[in-house]
Motif scaffolding. Structure first.
Motif, PDB file in Angstrom:
ATOM      1  N   TYR A  54      10.733   5.331   2.275  1.00 62.29           N
ATOM      2  CA  TYR A  54       9.325   5.212   2.660  1.00 62.29           C
ATOM      3  C   TYR A  54       8.933   6.188   3.758  1.00 62.29           C
ATOM      4  O   TYR A  54       7.742   6.285   4.081  1.00 62.29           O
ATOM      5  CB  TYR A  54       9.015   3.775   3.088  1.00 62.29           C
ATOM      6  CG  TYR A  54       8.986   2.824   1.918  1.00 62.29           C
ATOM      7  CD1 TYR A  54       7.912   2.822   1.028  1.00 62.29           C
ATOM      8  CD2 TYR A  54      10.037   1.945   1.679  1.00 62.29           C
ATOM      9  CE1 TYR A  54       7.881   1.969  -0.064  1.00 62.29           C
ATOM     10  CE2 TYR A  54      10.011   1.074   0.598  1.00 62.29           C
ATOM     11  CZ  TYR A  54       8.935   1.096  -0.269  1.00 62.29           C
ATOM     12  OH  TYR A  54       8.918   0.245  -1.348  1.00 62.29           O
ATOM     13  N   ASN A 113       1.498   7.310  -7.117  1.00 64.66           N
ATOM     14  CA  ASN A 113       0.500   8.315  -7.498  1.00 64.66           C
ATOM     15  C   ASN A 113       1.060   9.727  -7.351  1.00 64.66           C
ATOM     16  O   ASN A 113       0.874  10.585  -8.221  1.00 64.66           O
ATOM     17  CB  ASN A 113      -0.760   8.181  -6.638  1.00 64.66           C
ATOM     18  CG  ASN A 113      -1.585   6.978  -7.011  1.00 64.66           C
ATOM     19  OD1 ASN A 113      -1.398   6.402  -8.075  1.00 64.66           O
ATOM     20  ND2 ASN A 113      -2.497   6.593  -6.141  1.00 64.66           N
ATOM     21  N   ASP A 114       1.750   9.940  -6.239  1.00 63.90           N
ATOM     22  CA  ASP A 114       2.338  11.268  -6.003  1.00 63.90           C
ATOM     23  C   ASP A 114       3.356  11.598  -7.088  1.00 63.90           C
ATOM     24  O   ASP A 114       3.425  12.735  -7.567  1.00 63.90           O
ATOM     25  CB  ASP A 114       3.011  11.311  -4.628  1.00 63.90           C
ATOM     26  CG  ASP A 114       2.002  11.248  -3.494  1.00 63.90           C
ATOM     27  OD1 ASP A 114       0.805  11.452  -3.764  1.00 63.90           O
ATOM     28  OD2 ASP A 114       2.423  10.991  -2.349  1.00 63.90           O
ATOM     29  N   ASP A 151       6.378   8.272   2.430  1.00 68.16           N
ATOM     30  CA  ASP A 151       5.122   7.649   2.010  1.00 68.16           C
ATOM     31  C   ASP A 151       3.991   8.059   2.956  1.00 68.16           C
ATOM     32  O   ASP A 151       4.231   8.696   3.994  1.00 68.16           O
ATOM     33  CB  ASP A 151       5.289   6.125   1.987  1.00 68.16           C
ATOM     34  CG  ASP A 151       4.344   5.437   1.007  1.00 68.16           C
ATOM     35  OD1 ASP A 151       3.426   6.116   0.505  1.00 68.16           O
ATOM     36  OD2 ASP A 151       4.523   4.241   0.737  1.00 68.16           O
ATOM     37  N   PHE A 152       2.776   7.659   2.629  1.00 70.45           N
ATOM     38  CA  PHE A 152       1.587   8.081   3.377  1.00 70.45           C
ATOM     39  C   PHE A 152       1.689   7.737   4.863  1.00 70.45           C
ATOM     40  O   PHE A 152       1.363   8.539   5.730  1.00 70.45           O
ATOM     41  CB  PHE A 152       0.341   7.416   2.774  1.00 70.45           C
ATOM     42  CG  PHE A 152      -0.958   7.916   3.328  1.00 70.45           C
ATOM     43  CD1 PHE A 152      -1.616   8.982   2.741  1.00 70.45           C
ATOM     44  CD2 PHE A 152      -1.532   7.329   4.450  1.00 70.45           C
ATOM     45  CE1 PHE A 152      -2.811   9.456   3.258  1.00 70.45           C
ATOM     46  CE2 PHE A 152      -2.723   7.789   4.979  1.00 70.45           C
ATOM     47  CZ  PHE A 152      -3.374   8.860   4.378  1.00 70.45           C
ATOM     48  N   VAL A 162       0.862  -1.179   0.000  1.00 68.28           N
ATOM     49  CA  VAL A 162       0.000   0.000   0.000  1.00 68.28           C
ATOM     50  C   VAL A 162       0.900   1.231   0.000  1.00 68.28           C
ATOM     51  O   VAL A 162       1.676   1.436   0.933  1.00 68.28           O
ATOM     52  CB  VAL A 162      -0.910   0.024   1.245  1.00 68.28           C
ATOM     53  CG1 VAL A 162      -1.764   1.288   1.260  1.00 68.28           C
ATOM     54  CG2 VAL A 162      -1.797  -1.215   1.285  1.00 68.28           C
ATOM     55  N   THR A 163       0.829   2.026  -1.059  1.00 64.65           N
ATOM     56  CA  THR A 163       1.687   3.208  -1.156  1.00 64.65           C
ATOM     57  C   THR A 163       1.015   4.287  -1.985  1.00 64.65           C
ATOM     58  O   THR A 163       0.217   3.991  -2.879  1.00 64.65           O
ATOM     59  CB  THR A 163       3.051   2.848  -1.792  1.00 64.65           C
ATOM     60  OG1 THR A 163       3.853   4.032  -1.880  1.00 64.65           O
ATOM     61  CG2 THR A 163       2.890   2.265  -3.191  1.00 64.65           C
ATOM     62  N   THR A 164       1.334   5.532  -1.663  1.00 67.65           N
ATOM     63  CA  THR A 164       0.877   6.661  -2.489  1.00 67.65           C
ATOM     64  C   THR A 164       2.049   7.268  -3.254  1.00 67.65           C
ATOM     65  O   THR A 164       1.870   8.256  -3.971  1.00 67.65           O
ATOM     66  CB  THR A 164       0.228   7.752  -1.612  1.00 67.65           C
ATOM     67  OG1 THR A 164       1.189   8.218  -0.655  1.00 67.65           O
ATOM     68  CG2 THR A 164      -1.000   7.230  -0.886  1.00 67.65           C
ATOM     69  N   LYS A 215       1.532  12.417 -10.362  1.00 63.02           N
ATOM     70  CA  LYS A 215       0.924  13.751 -10.281  1.00 63.02           C
ATOM     71  C   LYS A 215       1.980  14.839 -10.434  1.00 63.02           C
ATOM     72  O   LYS A 215       1.771  15.846 -11.115  1.00 63.02           O
ATOM     73  CB  LYS A 215       0.200  13.913  -8.941  1.00 63.02           C
ATOM     74  CG  LYS A 215      -1.086  13.125  -8.817  1.00 63.02           C
ATOM     75  CD  LYS A 215      -1.682  13.301  -7.433  1.00 63.02           C
ATOM     76  CE  LYS A 215      -2.933  12.449  -7.244  1.00 63.02           C
ATOM     77  NZ  LYS A 215      -3.445  12.556  -5.858  1.00 63.02           N
TER      78      LYS A 215
END
Length: 574
Positions: free
Chosen positions: A303, A214-215, A306-307, A209-211, A218
């Motif tokens: 990480y 996506n980041d 990361d979120f 699970v990582t953003t 973007k």
């Protein structure tokens, strides 16, 4: 309350009527569920003369008497049976209601059909309330028999078929039975997290699970729309900060007025903010150029940006987390989705599946086996008592031994043998029977071995316990021989292993050593070790694969057909 598998009786009907006097509409729906009509001991015959509203989907339809009326077989999902409905042509255009898949909501009079037909009751429609039509040329579920494999490609409609709707009701019954069993035995239901930072199995086959990705995407898009500053822009901004700082220093040295100094400080603050933004954006652009946009530290993904500020995954089990509650509330269970990123296309594997995981304090491996046996027997009896029509359907169309298998397990005393005894039995059997997987002490028993023990040797459920520690998870209690752990598997016909469990290691030093032996880092498990530091307690638990239980009950061969929305490599529809 007695510990049988019968659900509580329905509430009394309104106005003093009993179930035999009248049939009630569903409390939150404008219809009488068809189960209320056909599920009676008289198959609805005693309801003749009553006016009801029903709603459902047409299984089959045909016009009769030169188009004067139509016969519809309607099913609303409440039971396996269809209600025959008669619609006259003056009430509705018959060609719009006879197509398979059409939804109808109608009101009419229940009446006894002519003698010699299989139905005990039918509905003579007096009013058509609503119709959801179907274009027969485009509808992907024709009346012809469809394979379960075909239905996986129309997962949004397959619940309208007899088999999948029966599976849904069986699944629902088993879920209800699960909560009933544990609640009646004083267990508390605990919701464990889906996102985790620890690997219960230690196998590493986890979805991350990582953003960060996506980041990064973007940022890359944004930098294309709004070009980043150049190195010169950043240096100019840095110079502006220096100049503004010097100006503030001069004003303070000259003992300028307070408004003048505050104005200069405000300008300095703006310059610093501008430099910070430009510098950050410049570094982001450089990162995109050099490494695809992912933050790096010492050559590895960082990480901390990361979120969750650390690596996180979808859980493979709620066991470790639910143990924290067992070590405070004594008897608990969790029942929820789990995930495994195993690139497997077998009939037994899913990427997303459900697990039932009880955990019991002050319990050893014997207590664990007793609980697992009682639970599995309870589930089987529950289906026989409360889902018999659907089980009859399965027996008729899927597996003729399905009901027989449930009856056998519900009534049987489970055989218990050690792993060493199981291997000896299999080695003896291999002299006359060829196994695809070699039998020797230390192997993880294959499905063919498990099924031989339960289907051929004992012809009953079998519990194998005391497995080699080398093939089991780090958290399992090490036995005195230091070669085996207090682990157990419940084996049943058709699927082999149904339940896996163990007594948990409650000794801090032994557990720490086992984590290191497995090549796992200690840091993600510090909290798990804490449970052994602060009031450690002997405790045990197990996990039942919910879809495997449904496979066992129904006789269906592929696990993808017993979960509403199957996820497996290359497939994640809806």
């Amino acid at each position: 309350m007695s510990m049988d598998s019968t659900p509580p009786p329905p509430p009394p009907a309104l106005d003093g009527l009993t179930i035999s006097d009248a049939v009630q509409e569903a409390q939150f729906s404008q219809r009488v569920p068809i189960q209320y009509i056909l599920g009676r001991s008289d198959k609805g015959a005693g309801l003749a003369g009553q006016k009801v509203r029903i709603g459902g989907w047409v299984k089959t339809g045909r016009e009769a008497d030169k188009g004067r009326f139509a016969f519809l077989e309607i099913n609303d999902g409440s039971c396996a049976g269809n209600l025959q409905v008669i619609v006259k042509s003056e009430l509705y255009k018959l060609s719009d209601v006879v197509q398979t898949g059409t939804c109808v909501h109608v009101e009419g009079l229940l009446k006894s059909p002519p003698e010699g037909v299989k139905q005990r009751i039918e509905l003579d429609v007096e009013k058509v309330l609503d119709v959801g039509t179907v274009d027969a040329a485009k509808y992907p579920l024709p009346k012809t028999k469809l394979t379960l494999e075909f239905l996986r490609d129309v997962v949004h409609l397959r619940s309208r078929t007899n088999t999948i709707s029966a599976v849904a009701r069986i699944r629902n019954a088993l879920a209800y039975a699960t909560h009933t069993f544990f609640q009646k035995h004083g267990f508390l239901y605990v919701h464990t997290p889906i996102i985790t930072t620890s690997d219960c199995e230690g196998a590493g086959e986890m979805f991350q699970v990582t953003t960060l990705i996506n980041d990064s995407e973007k940022l890359e898009t944004d930098l294309k729309k709004n070009p980043p500053p150049s190195e010169t822009d950043v240096k100019d901004a840095e110079l502006a900060v220096k100049e503004k700082g010097e100006e503030v220093a001069k004003l303070k040295s000259a003992k300028a007025s307070k408004p003048e100094i505050l104005s200069a400080v405000a300008e300095l603050t703006k310059a610093k903010e501008n430099h910070s933004k430009l510098d950050e954006r410049y570094k982001q652009a450089e990162r995109i150029k050099l490494g695809g946009g992912l933050p790096k530290k010492d050559g590895k993904i960082d990480y901390s940006e990361d979120f969750f500020a650390r690596q996180a995954f979808l859980t493979v089990s709620g066991q470790l987390q639910v143990e924290t509650y067992a070590c405070a509330l004594s008897s608990v269970y969790t029942f929820g989705p789990t995930f495994r990123a195993e690139n497997s296309h077998t009939t037994r594997h899913l990427a997303e599946f459900w697990m039932v995981e009880p955990e019991i304090a002050f319990a050893d491996i014997q207590d664990d086996m007793n609980c697992a046996e009682a639970y599995v027997r309870f589930l089987c009896q529950w289906l026989l008592d409360n889902c018999y029509d659907d089980m009859e359907f399965m027996t008729k169309f899927i597996d003729k031994t399905a009901i027989q298998r449930l009856e056998m397990v519900a009534k049987s005393k489970f055989h218990r043998i050690t792993y060493t005894e199981a291997v000896a039995i299999l080695e003896e059997a291999s002299k006359v029977k060829k196994f695809d997987n070699k039998v020797e002490w230390g192997i993880d028993l294959a499905s063919e071995h498990e099924r031989y023990l339960t289907e051929e040797k004992f012809k009953a459920p079998v519990i194998v316990y005391n497995y080699p520690k080398a093939i089991k998870a780090f958290y399992m209690k090490v036995n005195e021989d230091n070669k085996t752990v207090a682990a157990m598997d419940v084996l049943v016909p058709k699927v082999g292993e149904l339940v896996g469990g163990s007594q948990r290691e409650e000794n801090y030093e032994v557990l720490k050593e086992r984590i290191l032996e497995m090549g796992l880092p200690l840091e993600p498990y510090h909290w798990y070790l804490d449970l052994r530091s602060y009031g450690t307690v002997k405790h045990s638990g197990f996990g039942l694969g919910f879809e495997r239980m449904i496979l066992f009950a129904t006789g269906i061969d592929n696990i993808r057909d017993v979960i509403p929305f199957p996820r497996y490599p290359g497939k994640a529809d809806l």
